[in-house]
Design a protein around this motif. Structure first.
Motif, short mmCIF file in Angstrom:
data_model
loop_
_atom_site.label_atom_id
_atom_site.label_comp_id
_atom_site.label_asym_id
_atom_site.label_seq_id
_atom_site.Cartn_x
_atom_site.Cartn_y
_atom_site.Cartn_z
N THR A 1 85.19 10.67 23.83
CA THR A 1 84.60 9.35 23.72
C THR A 1 85.34 8.58 22.64
O THR A 1 85.92 9.16 21.74
CB THR A 1 83.11 9.43 23.36
OG1 THR A 1 82.98 10.15 22.14
CG2 THR A 1 82.31 10.12 24.45
N THR B 1 87.55 3.30 31.38
CA THR B 1 86.12 3.05 31.50
C THR B 1 85.70 3.37 32.94
O THR B 1 86.54 3.60 33.81
CB THR B 1 85.77 1.57 31.21
OG1 THR B 1 86.45 0.74 32.17
CG2 THR B 1 86.19 1.17 29.81
N SER C 1 79.14 9.68 32.91
CA SER C 1 78.55 10.15 31.65
C SER C 1 79.41 11.24 31.01
O SER C 1 80.23 11.88 31.66
CB SER C 1 77.16 10.70 31.90
OG SER C 1 77.25 11.91 32.63
N VAL C 2 79.16 11.49 29.73
CA VAL C 2 79.86 12.55 29.01
C VAL C 2 79.55 13.90 29.66
O VAL C 2 80.45 14.74 29.80
CB VAL C 2 79.45 12.55 27.52
CG1 VAL C 2 80.04 13.73 26.79
CG2 VAL C 2 79.84 11.25 26.85
N ALA D 1 84.86 6.25 19.59
CA ALA D 1 83.80 5.87 18.65
C ALA D 1 83.64 4.35 18.59
O ALA D 1 84.62 3.61 18.50
CB ALA D 1 84.12 6.41 17.25
N GLY D 2 82.39 3.91 18.69
CA GLY D 2 82.09 2.50 18.57
C GLY D 2 82.21 1.71 19.87
O GLY D 2 81.96 0.51 19.88
N PHE D 3 82.58 2.39 20.98
CA PHE D 3 82.74 1.70 22.25
C PHE D 3 82.01 2.48 23.34
O PHE D 3 82.47 3.51 23.80
CB PHE D 3 84.22 1.57 22.62
CG PHE D 3 85.00 0.71 21.68
CD1 PHE D 3 85.05 -0.67 21.84
CD2 PHE D 3 85.67 1.28 20.60
CE1 PHE D 3 85.77 -1.46 20.96
CE2 PHE D 3 86.39 0.49 19.71
CZ PHE D 3 86.43 -0.88 19.89
N ALA D 4 80.86 1.98 23.76
CA ALA D 4 80.07 2.65 24.79
C ALA D 4 80.81 2.68 26.12
O ALA D 4 81.36 1.66 26.57
CB ALA D 4 78.74 1.93 24.96
N GLY D 5 80.86 3.86 26.74
CA GLY D 5 81.46 3.98 28.07
C GLY D 5 82.98 3.99 28.09
O GLY D 5 83.58 3.91 29.15
#
Length: 109
Positions: A59, A30, A34-35, A61-65
């Motif tokens: 990324t 983490t 940004s992407v 999936a389902g986990f921001a950052g």
């Protein structure tokens, strides 16, 4: 690659086994930005003093950052039960991540 196995010393209590040259490591991280930024900056992964450029950043999936850093262990990578691993984003402040340890063994035939 594609398994939940941890690159660790073999132990009947944990689902893990040492990584080997040619294996892909997926390092979950983490705080990388940004992407868009990660598509330009290729993370560097240092494994036992050997610096490698990441093969990719995905990324989760389902986990921001949250990202998975993908790197292939080359022939000649240091082996042992406590090989240090760090992550760095070039072009940033030059700081490396905290150090974690993994187990790496020579290829078993």
């Amino acid at each position: 690659s594609g398994t939940p196995v941890v690159a660790a010393v073999r132990d009947f209590r944990n689902a893990g086994q040492p990584a080997q040259p040619g294996d892909y490591l997926f390092i979950r991280a983490t705080g990388l930005g940004s992407v868009d930024e990660l598509s330009v900056l290729k993370p560097l992964v240092t494994v036992g003093g050997m610096t490698l450029q990441a093969d990719g950043v995905d990324t989760v999936a389902g986990f921001a950052g949250v990202f998975d850093i993908r790197v292939k262990l080359p022939a000649g990578v240091p082996t042992g039960s406590d090989v240090p691993v760090t992550l760095e984003l070039p072009g940033r402040d030059g700081a490396a991540s905290n150090t974690v340890s993994i187990a790496i063994e020579t290829i078993r035939r």
